[in-house]
Design a protein around this motif. Structure first.
Motif, PDB file in Angstrom:
ATOM      1  N   ILE A 122       0.862  -1.187   0.000  1.00  0.00           N
ATOM      2  CA  ILE A 122       0.000   0.000   0.000  1.00  0.00           C
ATOM      3  C   ILE A 122       0.903   1.244   0.000  1.00  0.00           C
ATOM      4  N   PRO A 123       0.621   2.208  -0.871  1.00  0.00           N
ATOM      5  CA  PRO A 123       1.518   3.363  -0.959  1.00  0.00           C
ATOM      6  C   PRO A 123       1.534   4.209   0.316  1.00  0.00           C
ATOM      7  N   VAL A 124       2.731   4.671   0.672  1.00  0.00           N
ATOM      8  CA  VAL A 124       2.888   5.569   1.830  1.00  0.00           C
ATOM      9  C   VAL A 124       3.822   6.701   1.396  1.00  0.00           C
ATOM     10  N   ALA A 139       6.398   2.489  13.643  1.00  0.00           N
ATOM     11  CA  ALA A 139       6.406   3.065  12.289  1.00  0.00           C
ATOM     12  C   ALA A 139       7.644   2.613  11.525  1.00  0.00           C
ATOM     13  N   MET A 140       8.790   2.679  12.179  1.00  0.00           N
ATOM     14  CA  MET A 140      10.048   2.340  11.507  1.00  0.00           C
ATOM     15  C   MET A 140      10.113   0.846  11.158  1.00  0.00           C
ATOM     16  N   LEU A 141       9.750   0.011  12.144  1.00  0.00           N
ATOM     17  CA  LEU A 141       9.805  -1.436  11.900  1.00  0.00           C
ATOM     18  C   LEU A 141       8.814  -1.848  10.813  1.00  0.00           C
ATOM     19  N   ALA A 142       7.664  -1.188  10.792  1.00  0.00           N
ATOM     20  CA  ALA A 142       6.680  -1.504   9.743  1.00  0.00           C
ATOM     21  C   ALA A 142       7.208  -1.071   8.377  1.00  0.00           C
ATOM     22  N   MET A 143       7.797   0.093   8.313  1.00  0.00           N
ATOM     23  CA  MET A 143       8.208   0.616   6.997  1.00  0.00           C
ATOM     24  C   MET A 143       9.370  -0.148   6.384  1.00  0.00           C
ATOM     25  N   ILE A 144      10.211  -0.751   7.227  1.00  0.00           N
ATOM     26  CA  ILE A 144      11.327  -1.491   6.613  1.00  0.00           C
ATOM     27  C   ILE A 144      10.833  -2.757   5.903  1.00  0.00           C
ATOM     28  N   ARG A 148       8.414  -0.998  -1.435  1.00  0.00           N
ATOM     29  CA  ARG A 148       8.977   0.140  -2.150  1.00  0.00           C
ATOM     30  C   ARG A 148      10.383   0.486  -1.665  1.00  0.00           C
ATOM     31  N   LYS A 149      10.712   0.022  -0.467  1.00  0.00           N
ATOM     32  CA  LYS A 149      12.064   0.158   0.121  1.00  0.00           C
ATOM     33  C   LYS A 149      12.547   1.598   0.280  1.00  0.00           C
ATOM     34  N   LYS A 150      11.592   2.519   0.429  1.00  0.00           N
ATOM     35  CA  LYS A 150      12.016   3.891   0.729  1.00  0.00           C
ATOM     36  C   LYS A 150      12.467   3.960   2.194  1.00  0.00           C
ATOM     37  N   VAL A 151      13.320   4.923   2.485  1.00  0.00           N
ATOM     38  CA  VAL A 151      13.890   5.026   3.847  1.00  0.00           C
ATOM     39  C   VAL A 151      13.080   6.036   4.675  1.00  0.00           C
ATOM     40  N   PRO A 152      12.476   5.576   5.767  1.00  0.00           N
ATOM     41  CA  PRO A 152      11.748   6.538   6.616  1.00  0.00           C
ATOM     42  C   PRO A 152      12.743   7.415   7.382  1.00  0.00           C
ATOM     43  N   SER A 170      20.686  15.516  -1.703  1.00  0.00           N
ATOM     44  CA  SER A 170      20.591  14.773  -2.961  1.00  0.00           C
ATOM     45  C   SER A 170      19.119  14.580  -3.310  1.00  0.00           C
ATOM     46  N   ASP A 171      18.743  15.008  -4.505  1.00  0.00           N
ATOM     47  CA  ASP A 171      17.348  14.831  -4.943  1.00  0.00           C
ATOM     48  C   ASP A 171      16.998  13.346  -5.023  1.00  0.00           C
ATOM     49  N   GLU A 172      17.975  12.563  -5.505  1.00  0.00           N
ATOM     50  CA  GLU A 172      17.703  11.142  -5.653  1.00  0.00           C
ATOM     51  C   GLU A 172      17.453  10.491  -4.284  1.00  0.00           C
ATOM     52  N   THR A 173      18.319  10.836  -3.328  1.00  0.00           N
ATOM     53  CA  THR A 173      18.150  10.288  -1.974  1.00  0.00           C
ATOM     54  C   THR A 173      16.825  10.751  -1.376  1.00  0.00           C
ATOM     55  N   LYS A 174      16.517  12.010  -1.618  1.00  0.00           N
ATOM     56  CA  LYS A 174      15.245  12.555  -1.114  1.00  0.00           C
ATOM     57  C   LYS A 174      14.055  11.763  -1.684  1.00  0.00           C
ATOM     58  N   ASN A 175      14.149  11.439  -2.969  1.00  0.00           N
ATOM     59  CA  ASN A 175      13.061  10.692  -3.604  1.00  0.00           C
ATOM     60  C   ASN A 175      12.942   9.270  -3.082  1.00  0.00           C
ATOM     61  N   GLN A 176      14.004   8.780  -2.500  1.00  0.00           N
ATOM     62  CA  GLN A 176      13.970   7.420  -1.940  1.00  0.00           C
ATOM     63  C   GLN A 176      13.701   7.446  -0.434  1.00  0.00           C
ATOM     64  N   SER A 177      13.173   8.568   0.038  1.00  0.00           N
ATOM     65  CA  SER A 177      12.926   8.724   1.485  1.00  0.00           C
ATOM     66  C   SER A 177      11.445   8.989   1.739  1.00  0.00           C
ATOM     67  N   ILE A 178      11.036   8.684   2.944  1.00  0.00           N
ATOM     68  CA  ILE A 178       9.667   9.030   3.371  1.00  0.00           C
ATOM     69  C   ILE A 178       9.792   9.884   4.628  1.00  0.00           C
ATOM     70  N   PRO A 179       9.246  11.111   4.613  1.00  0.00           N
ATOM     71  CA  PRO A 179       9.328  11.925   5.833  1.00  0.00           C
ATOM     72  C   PRO A 179       8.470  11.347   6.956  1.00  0.00           C
ATOM     73  N   VAL A 180       9.032  11.333   8.139  1.00  0.00           N
ATOM     74  CA  VAL A 180       8.316  10.864   9.339  1.00  0.00           C
ATOM     75  C   VAL A 180       8.175  12.076  10.261  1.00  0.00           C
ATOM     76  N   ILE A 181       6.947  12.453  10.525  1.00  0.00           N
ATOM     77  CA  ILE A 181       6.690  13.687  11.281  1.00  0.00           C
ATOM     78  C   ILE A 181       6.182  13.346  12.678  1.00  0.00           C
ATOM     79  N   PRO A 182       7.018  13.576  13.692  1.00  0.00           N
ATOM     80  CA  PRO A 182       6.544  13.304  15.056  1.00  0.00           C
ATOM     81  C   PRO A 182       5.680  14.463  15.561  1.00  0.00           C
ATOM     82  N   ALA A 183       4.608  14.151  16.245  1.00  0.00           N
ATOM     83  CA  ALA A 183       3.719  15.198  16.766  1.00  0.00           C
ATOM     84  C   ALA A 183       3.224  14.789  18.152  1.00  0.00           C
ATOM     85  N   TRP A 184       3.493  15.619  19.151  1.00  0.00           N
ATOM     86  CA  TRP A 184       3.060  15.286  20.516  1.00  0.00           C
ATOM     87  C   TRP A 184       1.533  15.200  20.585  1.00  0.00           C
TER      88      TRP A 184
END
Ligand code: 2PG
Length: 334
Positions: A122-124, A139-144, A148-152, A170-184
């Motif tokens: 499922i896309p994230v 979140a981290m354990l689920a995403m690995i 798609r193998k993007k890096v959270p 790096s744009d390429e590295t950025k494209n292979q990443s998923i932002p993780v936003i912590p919120a209290w």
């Protein structure tokens, strides 16, 4: 009424009015049809929007000003995955946890990995977590596990320096990443003077009914703690201000949070009444899928596994995404 445990193996979605049978549905939900509900309107109108919102995009992983803001991309639907964290060390000990920052047990780690397998097709695009380690570990354990193998990557906004020092160039590295936003604001409900107490002993001391009211009622707070209503005021406001705009922009979102912060969000998504939410129990580490389309949230169930066909039968877009993952892996294997 029996005291609910935090390890119930069944998600009882009292609000699933369209599926009246009391069976495990195709989606993996058990629906409790023995409960009857009134048409009383939820009093969520009390929830006020909090204006101090924080908004991130993939672009924040890179300082480049030339990178297009993909959050504006047009799409008519987006996936929303909700996951309660895996079992924590205090879940295991049956202690009230609330805002105490306790890590996962080994079982909790396994639950998070299993949850990741269930949503691996499922896309994230962006992940929101509470600021507590048990949700972040989940979140981290689920995403690995995701195909798609993007890096959270956790985005740190606690200071200007933290933001600057965690930039990606790096744009390429950025494209292979998923932002993780912590919120209290997505943290567990603050359990006040119950934090650290044993749930069973507390029930013996104050009575089962009193403790059940503290744990599951909508507007009765535990001593010096937050009621579900108070928790909703921050969690649902955060969802409306920061997460809904992402979904409206076609971003697929995962939220890793807690039993009660997610109960308040589900109450909002499913338009549950204060009575209905009492029966809503979330198991640890079970992902729940919604589709956001034309301003509405449609519950799609809990993905059972990577090969579960039911989940993909619901939307063409999810089926196409999975097909692309299949095609890409065939190319890699060829
Ligand atoms: O202790 C807690 O913080 C919560 C979630 O584990 O428990 P309860 O089931 O009472 O809401």
């Amino acid at each position: 009424m029996a005291t609910a445990t935090s390890h119930q193996s069944v998600v009882s979605f009292a609000s699933l009015r369209s599926s009246p049978s009391s069976t495990i549905s195709q989606c993996g939900f058990k629906i409790d049809s023995s409960l009857s509900f009134t048409s009383k309107k939820t009093n969520f109108c009390k929830i006020k929007a909090i204006t101090s919102s924080v908004s991130y995009d993939n672009t924040l992983l890179s300082p480049s000003k030339t990178i297009p803001d993909n959050s504006q991309k047009k799409s008519n639907e987006a996936a929303l995955i909700l996951i309660r964290h895996g079992e924590s060390l205090w879940n295991e000990k049956n202690l009230f946890t609330g805002c105490v920052d306790v890590p996962l047990t080994e079982k909790g780690v396994e639950e998070a990995i299993e949850a990741g397998k269930r949503i691996s097709n499922i896309p994230v695009d962006v992940i929101f977590t509470s600021s507590l380690i048990r949700a972040q570990m989940t979140a981290m354990l689920a995403m690995i596990q995701h195909r798609r193998k993007k890096v959270p990557i956790i985005l740190h906004d606690e200071s200007e320096q933290a933001k600057t020092w965690s930039q990606v160039f790096s744009d390429e590295t950025k494209n292979q990443s998923i932002p993780v936003i912590p919120a209290w604001q997505l943290n567990e409900r603050m359990y006040g003077e119950l934090q650290g107490l044993n749930k069973q002993e507390t029930a013996e001391r104050y009575g089962k009914e009193q403790v059940h009211e503290w744990r599951r009622s909508y507007d009765i707070p535990p001593p010096k703690g937050e009621s579900l209503e108070m928790c909703a005021e921050r969690a649902v406001a955060y969802f409306q201000d920061n997460i809904e705009p992402k979904l409206a922009a076609g971003k697929n979102v995962m939220i890793a949070a807690h039993g009660n912060s997610l109960r308040s969000i589900i109450m909002y998504l499913d338009k549950l009444t204060c009575q209905e939410v009492i029966s809503l129990e979330l198991s640890t580490g079970i992902p729940l899928l919604y589709i956001f389309k034309e301003g509405k949230f449609m519950k799609r169930g809990s993905p059972v596994g990577p090969t579960e066909a039911g989940v993909y039968a619901y939307t063409k877009r999810l089926a196409q995404y999975r097909q692309k993952l299949e095609d890409d892996s065939e190319v890699l294997c060829a």
